[in-house]
Design a protein around this motif. Sequence first.
Motif, mmCIF file in Angstrom:
data_model
loop_
_atom_site.group_PDB
_atom_site.id
_atom_site.type_symbol
_atom_site.label_atom_id
_atom_site.label_comp_id
_atom_site.label_asym_id
_atom_site.label_seq_id
_atom_site.Cartn_x
_atom_site.Cartn_y
_atom_site.Cartn_z
ATOM 1 N N GLY A 30 29.556 -17.397 28.136
ATOM 2 C CA GLY A 30 28.258 -17.621 27.730
ATOM 3 C C GLY A 30 27.643 -17.096 26.376
ATOM 4 N N SER A 31 28.203 -16.132 25.969
ATOM 5 C CA SER A 31 27.861 -15.535 24.756
ATOM 6 C C SER A 31 28.892 -14.566 24.110
ATOM 7 C CB SER A 31 26.729 -14.463 25.045
ATOM 8 O OG SER A 31 27.067 -13.414 26.100
ATOM 9 N N GLY A 32 28.477 -13.948 22.790
ATOM 10 C CA GLY A 32 29.291 -13.119 22.148
ATOM 11 C C GLY A 32 30.877 -13.829 21.774
ATOM 12 N N ILE A 33 31.929 -12.787 22.018
ATOM 13 C CA ILE A 33 33.165 -13.289 21.308
ATOM 14 C C ILE A 33 33.524 -14.596 22.405
ATOM 15 C CG2 ILE A 33 35.639 -12.812 21.720
ATOM 16 C CD1 ILE A 33 34.879 -9.828 20.735
ATOM 17 N N GLY A 34 33.225 -14.315 23.833
ATOM 18 C CA GLY A 34 33.381 -15.429 24.659
ATOM 19 C C GLY A 34 33.010 -16.892 24.381
ATOM 20 N N PRO A 196 40.793 -7.573 19.374
ATOM 21 C CA PRO A 196 39.651 -7.829 18.661
ATOM 22 C C PRO A 196 39.486 -6.332 17.794
ATOM 23 C CG PRO A 196 39.044 -8.969 20.437
ATOM 24 C CD PRO A 196 40.346 -7.812 21.032
ATOM 25 N N GLY A 197 39.089 -6.421 16.468
ATOM 26 C CA GLY A 197 38.554 -5.190 15.898
ATOM 27 C C GLY A 197 36.969 -5.149 16.109
ATOM 28 N N ASP A 237 34.590 -11.262 12.285
ATOM 29 C CA ASP A 237 33.594 -12.256 12.617
ATOM 30 C C ASP A 237 34.271 -12.645 13.978
ATOM 31 O OD1 ASP A 237 31.306 -14.244 11.517
ATOM 32 O OD2 ASP A 237 33.087 -15.493 12.957
ATOM 33 N N PRO A 238 33.534 -13.069 15.045
ATOM 34 C CA PRO A 238 33.746 -13.668 16.138
ATOM 35 C C PRO A 238 34.580 -14.949 16.142
ATOM 36 C CG PRO A 238 31.541 -12.949 16.339
ATOM 37 C CD PRO A 238 31.859 -12.821 15.038
#
Length: 270
Positions: A30-34, A196-197, A237-238
């Motif tokens: 729903g948000s962020g990397i996801g 992820p970094g 970047d995500p």
Amino acid sequence: MAIASAEKCCIRYHIGEGMMRNRVLVTAGGSGIGLAIVDSFLASGASVHLCDVDADAVARAVATRPVTASVTDVSDSIQIADLAAHALSALGGIDTVVNNAGIGGARCPIEALSDEDWDRTLRTNLSSMFYVVRAFAPAMKAQRSGAIINISTTSVKTGLPERTPYVVAKAGVEALTSNLARELGPFNIRCNSLRPGSIENERGRALLAARAEREGLTYDAALAQRLAFISMRTKIDPSEIGDAAVFLASHAARHISGQCLSVCGNAEWE
């Protein structure tokens, strides 16, 4: 609770012996990397079902993207059983599972960690991935194809003092990935993990700001210190994580399994 959209996209690509849609589940989507992972799969033409514990985030995603979704606490195995039923029905099956859900957990010395802090972090960051794979593996085995992508962290490589439950859980994710690759490989199911970094998004900036405050630094000074220990001197970047996930789920990666791919600019330390 399942929330359906009016329209779904799909792509056909080669899995195993036939041409199939890429039907994708993204946890904590729903948000962020996801959400970035969701967007990358949608851009590739995949059909996506996302889940998130945040009902508002789920509602926003469904309102703005052609996805189906469920409000799910992935640390609860009963809710995962419901998620599997909803996702398999909405997508008509499953080809790719992206286990993205996780929490930062407590930040404190080992002697100050409570049982609750330890248990909650491992349950959310590691047990949840077991619950999800257990729920979706039968469908993948039946069709003799599938891709599982588990989100880890570069902190497994570098270590991270006072974040022991988080790092241990993510190390467990990588062990889970390796073992699943061996167990499920004979069914043409691949399993890989992504590290992820330092992510350039709202959460990543908030974490860096908190570190700056703890250490009495300006934000820019904290950022400069962080970048000094990344070989390419860059944040991530995500969308780069999303693109890597799409690649690992694609025909181009059809024989890549049991691997851990870092998208981090080569994080040396943190």
